[in-house]
Scaffold this motif. Structure first.
Motif, PDB file in Angstrom:
ATOM      1  N   GLU A 632     -37.588  -0.139   1.268  1.00  0.00           N
ATOM      2  CA  GLU A 632     -37.337  -1.576   1.284  1.00  0.00           C
ATOM      3  C   GLU A 632     -36.985  -2.008   2.699  1.00  0.00           C
ATOM      4  O   GLU A 632     -36.386  -1.262   3.463  1.00  0.00           O
ATOM      5  N   ARG A 633     -37.355  -3.246   3.024  1.00  0.00           N
ATOM      6  CA  ARG A 633     -36.981  -3.797   4.320  1.00  0.00           C
ATOM      7  C   ARG A 633     -35.505  -4.180   4.289  1.00  0.00           C
ATOM      8  O   ARG A 633     -35.039  -4.792   3.322  1.00  0.00           O
ATOM      9  N   PRO A 634     -34.725  -3.794   5.321  1.00  0.00           N
ATOM     10  CA  PRO A 634     -33.301  -4.150   5.336  1.00  0.00           C
ATOM     11  C   PRO A 634     -33.114  -5.668   5.269  1.00  0.00           C
ATOM     12  O   PRO A 634     -33.853  -6.429   5.900  1.00  0.00           O
ATOM     13  N   LYS A 635     -32.154  -6.089   4.490  1.00  0.00           N
ATOM     14  CA  LYS A 635     -31.868  -7.512   4.386  1.00  0.00           C
ATOM     15  C   LYS A 635     -31.184  -8.002   5.652  1.00  0.00           C
ATOM     16  O   LYS A 635     -30.403  -7.274   6.270  1.00  0.00           O
ATOM     17  N   PRO A 636     -31.491  -9.230   6.077  1.00  0.00           N
ATOM     18  CA  PRO A 636     -30.858  -9.742   7.312  1.00  0.00           C
ATOM     19  C   PRO A 636     -29.346  -9.823   7.157  1.00  0.00           C
ATOM     20  O   PRO A 636     -28.833 -10.160   6.089  1.00  0.00           O
ATOM     21  N   GLN A 637     -28.666  -9.473   8.225  1.00  0.00           N
ATOM     22  CA  GLN A 637     -27.208  -9.487   8.217  1.00  0.00           C
ATOM     23  C   GLN A 637     -26.697 -10.911   8.377  1.00  0.00           C
ATOM     24  O   GLN A 637     -27.094 -11.633   9.291  1.00  0.00           O
ATOM     25  N   LEU A 638     -25.853 -11.329   7.455  1.00  0.00           N
ATOM     26  CA  LEU A 638     -25.279 -12.675   7.489  1.00  0.00           C
ATOM     27  C   LEU A 638     -23.846 -12.621   8.020  1.00  0.00           C
ATOM     28  O   LEU A 638     -23.256 -11.552   8.163  1.00  0.00           O
ATOM     29  N   ASN A 639     -23.311 -13.780   8.290  1.00  0.00           N
ATOM     30  CA  ASN A 639     -21.917 -13.916   8.739  1.00  0.00           C
ATOM     31  C   ASN A 639     -21.629 -13.053   9.968  1.00  0.00           C
ATOM     32  O   ASN A 639     -20.721 -12.232   9.995  1.00  0.00           O
ATOM     33  N   LEU A 640     -22.464 -13.219  10.995  1.00  0.00           N
ATOM     34  CA  LEU A 640     -22.262 -12.477  12.232  1.00  0.00           C
ATOM     35  C   LEU A 640     -20.966 -12.914  12.897  1.00  0.00           C
ATOM     36  O   LEU A 640     -20.576 -14.089  12.850  1.00  0.00           O
ATOM     37  N   GLN A 644     -21.671 -11.339  18.366  1.00  0.00           N
ATOM     38  CA  GLN A 644     -22.456 -10.240  17.788  1.00  0.00           C
ATOM     39  C   GLN A 644     -23.928 -10.621  17.747  1.00  0.00           C
ATOM     40  O   GLN A 644     -24.294 -11.698  17.266  1.00  0.00           O
ATOM     41  N   ARG A 645     -24.798  -9.721  18.275  1.00  0.00           N
ATOM     42  CA  ARG A 645     -26.225 -10.001  18.296  1.00  0.00           C
ATOM     43  C   ARG A 645     -26.833  -9.842  16.897  1.00  0.00           C
ATOM     44  O   ARG A 645     -26.488  -8.907  16.172  1.00  0.00           O
TER      45      ARG A 645
END
Length: 817
Positions: A632-640, A644-645
């Motif tokens: 599976e494609r990793p889910k985008p990281q939220l609440n950076l 944080q890049r």
């Protein structure tokens, strides 16, 4: 009196003996101090010794990976020299070349062919040199080659065919003479191409080259090297109508740069005023006359058809009766062809088995490509152990070996070479012994052999960087024990001094190799084995690779741990222990331990306890496993967090485990499940053999009209990509080496007394026909033998020509197992 005693008895301050001097309190205050000092000095000294010892120990650990085995080599240093082995000194040992000659010496001068088609309008013009699938040649390969004396090869380019031929002639002290001929013939005589053929000689290190010009035409190259003495490479005048000659005299920094140097020296000439397209020629001398020359090229350009010859003559031949050219060359070639044809049918009795002329010619081409692809390499591997932070260079070593594929794998592969020599050993046992000895002489002090040998700049130039380093914890199947079974029986039977000497030299190295497997690849459970090299952190792989097993992406346990048990490796060691017992017994060595191990590893009850899955009703690996995995494609990281890049977009898919793994049998049916059958360990009267035979014939499992597929259609990873980008490899395709083992096992069980003889014989007959028919069909359609074949259509797949273990079809046709 000692100095110490005099010092202690001297009066203090001239007052005579002092009572206070001898008081116990003063004595006790001084003596322990001196003792402590001595102890401290001793402790420091001991510490220094320990540090030095530890440093030496660490150094020894670091150097072990690159230290040769402390046992006499099988081959003498001069065993490949012209003095000791003149017949095999020269050969087509540049496996990666369409046509190239070299000697079996450390720094041999090399001869090679390049060619191009003129007036195509392409800039720069496509120049053929190294075998390359990107050249999209219609077909090429040796049609006839005996591994020693001669060869004839057809190369089909877009609008014409080249036929390269060579013949060797013994004489003198430096390997004798040889000549080569190239014929260029158009497919359509009404539309003939104009072609430039370019023969060159280049030095690899020491030596001298002196080009000889006659009326501005390069007529020959005179030279000298330590191994060859004085020699001359002659270019007889070409008689083709309108032929034009040009040449290049230059210097190349190393052998893998020859094509670049030539291309940089190419100029455009106005040969035909009527043509608007460029004509490419070599521009003569490209370096000052006072600079050393190590690269000389002779170019002949003509409109097809035409042919050219090159003649190599050794300066040590003093009684040369004639030049090996023209009719002399042709007569010598035809004599070798006649001898080859007779010997081939005697070795592989295909005519007696009813094969047609076309089918026999196919078998000759398959065999000839294998022996014609044998290479000679010299250099050092790049190796690494856990004690080395960076890779280190192995010692410089020669390697005489077959290669799996001239364009894609022109180097030595350990487990491939065992299969290669099943065929080579039946043609010429002396070549196989030479090959096996070269491989075993690359063994280090641990008993390890680098599984992929990439020796020399040309070989290394063909390999992506990530595959160059060889790691000493990683094994490969010890397939040399397959041809050694037959070779050793023959040597024991012959009992000649030469064979006894060879066996005596071979045994210590096989013993060290065998011991390395039994120390480095053992499993946790008694008599179990585990392939090292699996990466438990490989999150982008659906099933972590097992490259060391030779089966690459074949599914094993989903989560690698030290608790794994691999059934194929156990079977390989069962085979090895039996052969070791035979050798030791013949040499009157301690053979009982090998025999006990062989009996232990072939004990069907113990095998079943470790590897028979009642649930799957098959032989299986054991490990920490679950079938429920996907990419599976990793889910985008939220609440950076501030600063944080964000992660990069379109990240590669990673493995997601949908069910927790557990220790269990890995019930994935395929080649690995068959190993107790393939290596003839299952008892002929075992009900499990009956189950295996029926599973073989089941089309929903492994059976196809083209051969046995590598993985059952019912397996969840059947034909699945292992990463987002890596297509399946051992997950359904048909591989000829494993089908050869299957046919050998079927033949064995059909002749072994038991209840399943007739069933084995019936399956054998059908499987053999399917394999031979499909390889023949593909060869006639595509012109190639392939790395593997589609289980759906039978279509050839992978690298081509692949005349490594796929050439075992010759033994299949001849029923030589």
């Amino acid at each position: 009196m000692s100095k110490e005693v005099r010092r202690r008895s001297r009066p203090r301050d001239g007052l005579g003996p002092s009572k206070s001097y001898s008081r116990p309190s003063q004595k006790s205050s001084k003596t322990p101090g001196g003792l402590l000092t001595k102890l401290a000095i001793s402790a420091v000294a001991a510490g220094v010794v320990l540090v030095i010892a530890y440093m030496r120990y660490q150094t020894s650990l670091k150097s072990a990976v690159k230290t040769p085995l402390q046992s006499p080599t099988i081959l003498a240093d001069n065993s490949s020299s012209a003095a000791e082995n003149p017949d095999r000194f020269w050969g087509t040992y540049r496996s990666h070349m369409y046509f190239g000659m070299k000697t079996r010496s450390k720094a041999s001068p090399v001869v090679g062919l390049m060619w191009l088609t003129q007036f195509t309008g392409q800039m720069p013009p496509p120049l053929r040199h190294w075998c390359d699938q990107g050249d999209r040649l219609q077909r090429y390969g040796w049609m006839l080659h005996d591994g020693v004396n001669f060869g004839s090869q057809d190369i089909h380019d877009s609008t014409y065919m080249l036929r390269t031929q060579f013949v060797k002639r013994p004489g003198g002290q430096h390997g004798g003479d040889w000549s080569a001929r190239v014929k260029a013939v158009p497919y359509n005589p009404n539309k003939p191409a104009t072609v430039s053929l370019m023969f060159y000689m280049a030095l690899d290190g020491q030596g001298q080259l002196a080009p000889q010009l006659t009326k501005k035409r390069l007529s020959s190259i005179k030279g000298y090297s330590e191994e060859l003495g004085h020699f001359e490479l002659k270019f007889p005048k070409n008689t083709a109508t309108g032929a034009r000659n040009s040449h290049l005299i230059s210097h190349s920094p190393q052998l893998d740069k020859l094509k670049d140097v030539l291309m940089a020296s190419m100029a455009v000439d106005a040969w035909d005023k009527k043509r608007t397209l460029p004509y490419f020629v070599l521009n003569g001398r490209a370096i000052p006359s006072d600079q050393p020359t190590n690269f000389v090229v002779h170019q002949v350009t003509a409109t097809l058809p035409f042919e050219m010859e090159v003649v190599f003559e050794s300066g040590s031949v003093t009684n040369r009766r004639d030049t090996l050219a023209g009719n002399v060359f042709e007569n010598a070639l035809q004599n070798h062809v006649s001898s080859f044809n007779e010997r081939f049918l005697k070795t592989f009795p295909l005519k007696e088995r009813g094969y047609s002329v076309n089918e026999i010619n196919f078998a000759k081409a398959a065999f000839s490509n294998m022996v014609g692809s044998i290479g000679y390499f010299y250099g050092s591997s790049l190796v690494q152990s856990i004690y080395n932070e960076e890779p280190v260079e192995y010692w410089q070593t020669p390697l005489y070996t077959g290669v799996p594929s001239r364009p894609f794998f022109p180097r030595g592969f350990l487990w491939d070479e065992g299969f290669h020599n099943l065929l080579i050993s039946q043609w010429d046992p002396s070549i196989s012994k030479d090959i096996i000895a070269h491989w075993l002489d690359t063994m280090n002090i641990e008993g390890w052999i680098p599984r992929e040998q990439i020796l020399g700049v040309e070989a290394r130039a063909k390999v992506p960087g990530e595959f160059v380093v060889q790691r000493n914890k990683n094994a490969n199947p010890p397939t040399f024990f397959l041809p050694l079974q037959r070779l050793i029986k023959d040597m024991i039977k012959s009992n000649t001094l030469k064979d006894r000497t060879f066996l005596s030299a071979l045994y210590p190295r096989l013993k060290a190799w065998y011991s390395w497997y039994n120390s480095s690849q053992v499993g946790k459970d008694p008599s179990s084995y585990r392939w090292r090299g699996r990466d438990a952190t490989a999150v982008k792989q659906l099933n972590p690779l097992t490259l060391t097993s030779g089966l690459d992406d074949y599914p094993r346990s989903s989560h690698p741990t030290d608790d794994e048990r691999h059934v194929d490796l156990r079977c390989w060691l069962a085979l090895a222990s039996g052969v070791m017992a035979d050798i030791a017994r013949s040499l009157a060595k301690d053979w009982e331990e090998y025999d006990r191990t062989h009996k232990l590893l072939t004990d069907n009850d113990l095998l079943d306890k470790l590897h028979w899955s009642e649930q799957g009703q098959q032989y299986s690996d054991y490990g920490f496993h679950t079938d429920r995995v996907k990419l599976e494609r990793p889910k985008p990281q939220l609440n950076l967090q501030p600063g944080q890049r964000p992660p990069p977009m379109n990240q590669d898919k990673i493995r997601v485990t949908q069910e927790e793994p557990k220790n269990q049998f890995v019930n994935i049916f395929g080649y690995v499940s068959l190993f107790p059958f393939l290596l003839k360990i299952v008892e002929p009267d075992s009900p499990k053999l009956y189950k295996i035979l029926n599973d073989l014939k089941n089309p929903s499992l492994l059976w196809t009209d083209y051969g046995l597929r590598s993985l059952s259609q019912s397996a969840k990873l059947y034909n699945r990509y292992n990463t987002e980008h890596d297509p399946p490899y051992w997950r359904g395709a048909i591989w000829i080496n494993m089908n050869y083992l299957a046919l050998g096992a079927l033949d064995f069980y059909s002749r072994s007394r038991g209840p399943y003889q007739n069933l084995a014989a019936s399956i054998y007959k059908d499987l053999r026909k399917n394999i031979v028919d499909n390889l023949m069909t593909n060869y006639e359609k595509t012109g190639y033998i392939w790395e593997n074949y589609s289980d759906k259509t039978g279509e050839g797949k992978g690298s081509h020509p692949f005349t490594g273990w796929s050439a075992l079809v010759v033994l299949i046709m001849g029923e030589r197992y």
